[in-house]
Design a protein around this motif. Structure first.
Motif, PDB file in Angstrom:
ATOM      1  N   TYR A 101       3.003  -0.297  -4.483  1.00  0.00           N
ATOM      2  CA  TYR A 101       1.840   0.435  -4.523  1.00  0.00           C
ATOM      3  C   TYR A 101       0.764  -0.319  -5.394  1.00  0.00           C
ATOM      4  O   TYR A 101       0.116   0.331  -6.534  1.00  0.00           O
ATOM      5  CB  TYR A 101       2.054   1.734  -4.968  1.00  0.00           C
TER       6      TYR A 101
ATOM      7  N   TRP B 181       4.965   3.004  -1.371  1.00  0.00           N
ATOM      8  CA  TRP B 181       6.029   3.237  -2.515  1.00  0.00           C
ATOM      9  C   TRP B 181       7.321   2.851  -1.721  1.00  0.00           C
ATOM     10  O   TRP B 181       8.108   2.447  -2.632  1.00  0.00           O
ATOM     11  CB  TRP B 181       6.156   4.700  -2.973  1.00  0.00           C
TER      12      TRP B 181
ATOM     13  N   GLN C  40       1.297  -0.012  -9.322  1.00  0.00           N
ATOM     14  CA  GLN C  40       1.107   1.431  -9.973  1.00  0.00           C
ATOM     15  C   GLN C  40       2.056   1.565 -11.298  1.00  0.00           C
ATOM     16  O   GLN C  40       1.598   2.170 -12.372  1.00  0.00           O
ATOM     17  CB  GLN C  40       1.317   2.400  -9.011  1.00  0.00           C
TER      18      GLN C  40
ATOM     19  N   ARG D 256       0.745  -1.302   0.115  1.00  0.00           N
ATOM     20  CA  ARG D 256       0.028  -0.125   0.160  1.00  0.00           C
ATOM     21  C   ARG D 256       0.965   1.354  -0.154  1.00  0.00           C
ATOM     22  O   ARG D 256       0.440   2.181   0.104  1.00  0.00           O
ATOM     23  CB  ARG D 256      -0.641  -0.059   1.318  1.00  0.00           C
TER      24      ARG D 256
END
Length: 440
Positions: free
Chosen positions: A259, A248, A262, A246
């Motif tokens: 993440y 970086w 992403q 959750r």
């Protein structure tokens, strides 16, 4: 007499043998045809046998995941780019196997290009380049761990996208927004609707969102936008295969992948948009890339492009702390009180960017991009230009970054109010359509 008897015997013999010869000839012919048919339907020849219908496809006999495959004519003779998520310490040679109009090609070695940004996580984004053989109308591809075809029947094939289906030029979109990942129980419905309607007013044609999970009300809104066609939802069940982080920073947040993937989804969105959109905006759902000298993003991009061709444009991120409200509360609308989320029209005070941490977001021409990270391109074919904040900046309503700042130290910025006459009724309409607004 003997002669007649001999002729009779020959006639009888011919009568018996002829059908046998005919049957044998027919059987031999059918046997040959049968071999051809069996050969044509041999699983090692015909393809594809099993096609993946998922947005994430495990690659058997490895720890890797395949995401998508796109035609890419820019890579020095390698025509096909596969985007994947690989275990970084387990990257061995892979071989491309292509489906050419229903028949399998010979396997060929691939080139594996790791993305340099992975923030220390065990898994990272990687590209696999494959060369398409001459006279191959490639439709699907899979990867093998050895040049032999022995394990080919076990693999799932993934479709090849960005194929030219006709000579007719497709109508391209002007602007696509790529929203990397939704996950958890994110349910900021009001800000989400306001942001998307603001983008619509600014000339955005489509918003692509990679959805792992979200809150109940936001899911209803997303379905409504998807049915309309303005939002393209890509299912992103990364948590079925990995333990996504959750955050970086691997040392701080742990997990398998940065993440919720992403970096992978941003790259996937660029290639998804490469043949259909002039510009791609890479930003988060709570950010609006806002022009300050133009009424829409198209006019702004035409001006910037004429002055700075073949570049990526970096846009300053300006945070509007959500704890500070506009004093008159003129846009504190009662009918939005039961809609979850932030009302961005109530937040008009922005921070000056922190000189020690000053992230940018990007507007890119997708055909100039090979690999991207969140705030910078990793491999690209052009230069970059930092857009002055007087021309464009990001309106980012969220928790304060510079928590020590007081209200008096912030800058008043009412740019969103320039669009309120159209924005408010448009937001009302989409909320009502999704069954989230029950009173006026």
């Amino acid at each position: 007499m003997k002669k007649n008897t001999y002729l009779k015997k020959i006639t009888v013999l011919l009568f018996i043998i002829t059908p046998i010869i005919i049957i044998m000839g027919y059987s031999w012919t059918n046997s040959t045809v049968g071999e051809l048919i069996r050969e044509r339907h041999n699983p090692s020849v015909i393809c594809p046998r099993m096609i993946s219908q998922q947005s994430i496809t495990p690659l058997k006999h490895t720890k890797h995941l395949l995401v998508s495959a796109y035609m890419d004519q820019r890579s020095g003779g390698f025509d096909l780019r596969i985007i994947g998520i690989f275990k970084r310490d387990s990257v061995d040679a892979l071989y491309c196997s292509l489906c050419c109009a229903g028949l399998v090609s010979e396997t060929t070695p691939s080139i594996i290009l790791p993305h340099s940004d992975h923030f220390g996580f065990p898994y990272g984004t990687m590209d696999v380049l494959c060369q398409i053989p001459d006279n191959c109308d490639a439709t699907h591809v899979t990867l093998l761990t050895a040049p032999s075809t022995a394990t080919r029947s076990e693999q799932l094939w993934i479709p090849i996208k960005n194929k030219k289906t006709s000579n007719k030029e497709e109508n391209k979109l002007d602007l696509t927004v790529c929203i990397s990942t939704l996950f958890g129980t994110y349910n900021n419905v009001l800000q989400f609707a306001q942001t998307l309607e603001m983008y619509r007013l600014l000339g955005v044609n489509r918003v692509v969102i990679y959805n792992t999970s979200c809150g109940l009300e936001l899911n209803r809104l997303l379905k409504s936008y998807s049915q309309e066609g303005f939002v393209e939802m890509v299912p992103w069940p990364i948590d079925r295969y990995l333990n996504p982080s959750r955050g970086w920073n691997f040392k701080e947040h742990g997990g398998d992948l940065h993440y919720f993937g992403q970096l992978t989804t941003l790259n996937e969105c660029i290639y998804r948009s490469m043949e259909r959109s002039r510009y791609v905006l890479l930003n988060d759902i709570d950010e609006i890339i806002m022009p300050y000298q133009h009424d829409n993003l198209n006019s702004m991009m035409d001006m910037l492009q004429s002055q700075h061709p073949n570049v990526k444009f970096l846009i300053e991120n300006h945070i509007f702390p959500k704890k500070y409200f506009e004093p008159s509360r003129k846009f504190h609308l009662h009918r939005w009180s039961n809609v979850p989320g932030i009302n961005i029209l109530e937040h008009i005070y922005r921070e000056d960017p922190n000189s020690t941490y000053h992230p940018y977001k990007m507007i890119v021409q997708p055909r100039l991009v090979e690999q991207t990270s969140v705030h910078q391109l990793l491999r690209n074919l052009g230069e970059q230009f930092y857009v002055p904040m007087q021309i464009c900046r990001i309106i980012h309503v969220r928790v304060a970054l510079l928590k020590s700042l007081q209200w008096e130290e912030l800058n008043e910025d009412k740019r969103l109010w320039d669009f309120q006459e159209k924005l408010i009724p448009n937001v009302d309409q989409v909320l009502r359509r999704a069954g989230l607004l029950t009173e006026d």
